[in-house]
Design an enzyme around this catalytic site. Sequence first.
Site, PDB file in Angstrom:
ATOM      1  N   LYS A  38       0.854  -1.182   0.000  1.00 27.11           N
ATOM      2  CA  LYS A  38       0.000   0.000   0.000  1.00 27.11           C
ATOM      3  C   LYS A  38       0.889   1.231   0.000  1.00 27.11           C
ATOM      4  O   LYS A  38       1.665   1.456   0.937  1.00 27.11           O
ATOM      5  CB  LYS A  38      -0.895  -0.016   1.237  1.00 27.11           C
ATOM      6  CG  LYS A  38      -1.787   1.209   1.317  1.00 27.11           C
ATOM      7  CD  LYS A  38      -2.772   1.117   2.464  1.00 27.11           C
ATOM      8  CE  LYS A  38      -3.613   2.369   2.540  1.00 27.11           C
ATOM      9  NZ  LYS A  38      -4.555   2.362   3.644  1.00 27.11           N
ATOM     10  N   LYS A  78      -2.157  -1.733  -3.891  1.00 28.60           N
ATOM     11  CA  LYS A  78      -3.033  -0.569  -3.886  1.00 28.60           C
ATOM     12  C   LYS A  78      -2.228   0.707  -4.017  1.00 28.60           C
ATOM     13  O   LYS A  78      -1.250   0.862  -3.290  1.00 28.60           O
ATOM     14  CB  LYS A  78      -3.806  -0.570  -2.564  1.00 28.60           C
ATOM     15  CG  LYS A  78      -4.685   0.614  -2.342  1.00 28.60           C
ATOM     16  CD  LYS A  78      -5.295   0.530  -0.976  1.00 28.60           C
ATOM     17  CE  LYS A  78      -6.040   1.839  -0.741  1.00 28.60           C
ATOM     18  NZ  LYS A  78      -6.345   2.055   0.628  1.00 28.60           N
TER      19      LYS A  78
HETATM   20  C1  PBG Z   1      -7.593   3.431   5.403  1.00 29.17           C
HETATM   21  C2  PBG Z   1      -7.815   3.290   3.944  1.00 29.17           C
HETATM   22  C3  PBG Z   1      -7.614   4.230   2.923  1.00 29.17           C
HETATM   23  C4  PBG Z   1      -8.080   3.633   1.763  1.00 29.17           C
HETATM   24  C5  PBG Z   1      -8.508   2.359   2.088  1.00 29.17           C
HETATM   25  N1  PBG Z   1      -8.334   2.167   3.456  1.00 29.17           N
HETATM   26  C6  PBG Z   1      -7.128   5.616   2.976  1.00 29.17           C
HETATM   27  C7  PBG Z   1      -5.746   5.909   3.358  1.00 29.17           C
HETATM   28  O1  PBG Z   1      -4.910   5.042   3.576  1.00 29.17           O
HETATM   29  O2  PBG Z   1      -5.477   7.106   3.471  1.00 29.17           O
HETATM   30  C8  PBG Z   1      -8.102   4.268   0.400  1.00 29.17           C
HETATM   31  C9  PBG Z   1      -9.205   3.816  -0.486  1.00 29.17           C
HETATM   32  C10 PBG Z   1      -9.453   4.691  -1.667  1.00 29.17           C
HETATM   33  O3  PBG Z   1      -8.781   5.709  -1.894  1.00 29.17           O
HETATM   34  O4  PBG Z   1     -10.362   4.335  -2.423  1.00 29.17           O
HETATM   35  N2  PBG Z   1      -6.280   3.494   5.803  1.00 29.17           N
END
Ligand code: PBG
Length: 327
Positions: free
Chosen positions: A194, A247
């Site tokens: 991520k 992601k």
């Molecule tokens: C929570 C989380 C996020 C997303 C999924 N879980 C945001 C982040 O990490 O700031 C992003 C999902 C999206 O942008 O569609 N940590």
Amino acid sequence: MELPVRPRRLRTTPLLRKMVRETRMDASSLVYPVFVTEGKNKKEEIHSMPGQYRYSTDRMGEILQELIQAGVSAVMFFGIPQHKDETGSGAYAQDGIVQRALFKAKQDFPQLYLIADLCMCEYTSHGHCGILCGQSVDNDRTLGYLEKIAVSQAQAGADMIAPSDMMDGRVKAIRGALDIHGFQNVPVMAYSVKFASSFYGPFREAAGSAPACGDRKTYQMDYHNRLEALREAALDVEEGADIVMVKPAMAYGDLIREIRQQVRVPVAAYSVSGEYAMVKAASAAGYLDERSIVCEMAASAYRAGTDIYITYFARELAGYMKEGIIG
Ligand code: PBG
């Protein structure tokens, strides 16, 4: 002209093109993210994500029903609590927003597969994905909280837990906690790779989860890095992740491919809020055709090697697959 090899030969008719197609998709691999919020009779459109809503639990059935009708069988829940505090206690409250949503969805739609996003940023007053110690997120103190959240989500009816916090050692910790509480069969889908990405901008508006100070770069990954991504994925598999995720999706096809080759568990790719917002904005302006772009993005994620595709376009994609536009 003497030309024994003519690649165009296999492109002559739609039937033939479909016969030799290399990437096949199926709606059973789609996951749709659902935002649930406190209160009653709410269906609020998310400004930066036209067509996406925050639902109160009494109205989330509307979207769940539509998804089932379209052929989407898995959803991922994000809770947006009213009350936030230092330790994100709403994330593990027995009657927390996501717990109530899971419980109700399980009762009303037993045919749906329920995935719970596990993170603290929507629930903490500072908007970080863990427990703050001074200005920084304390990795090891956070783990105990993640364990509690995971168990409470499983108790509420989550079929799968998806930790998105990026703390080191969280998969092992969560796996252990789930097992102790009798949830040996609840899989963990780890947001393993991520990145600290600007593509999450619209989500943070949707969930009110932007960090109040600093950014997420001490826990989410630097997008210049590839070997680190492979290491993260390998580590999560070692710690017991059943599925690993990459992601965002669109700008990270290279890593979806590499990780698909490296690990022996299913791979998921999350086409995030910024990808959705870009497509929506450009198609609203008439710059591109939404449907064809959505299909092309999905095919590219699957071609890169994803097994599971998490997307705000899941409902539309299931329809396009049914119509045979892609698939
Ligand atoms: C929570 C989380 C996020 C997303 C999924 N879980 C945001 C982040 O990490 O700031 C992003 C999902 C999206 O942008 O569609 N940590």
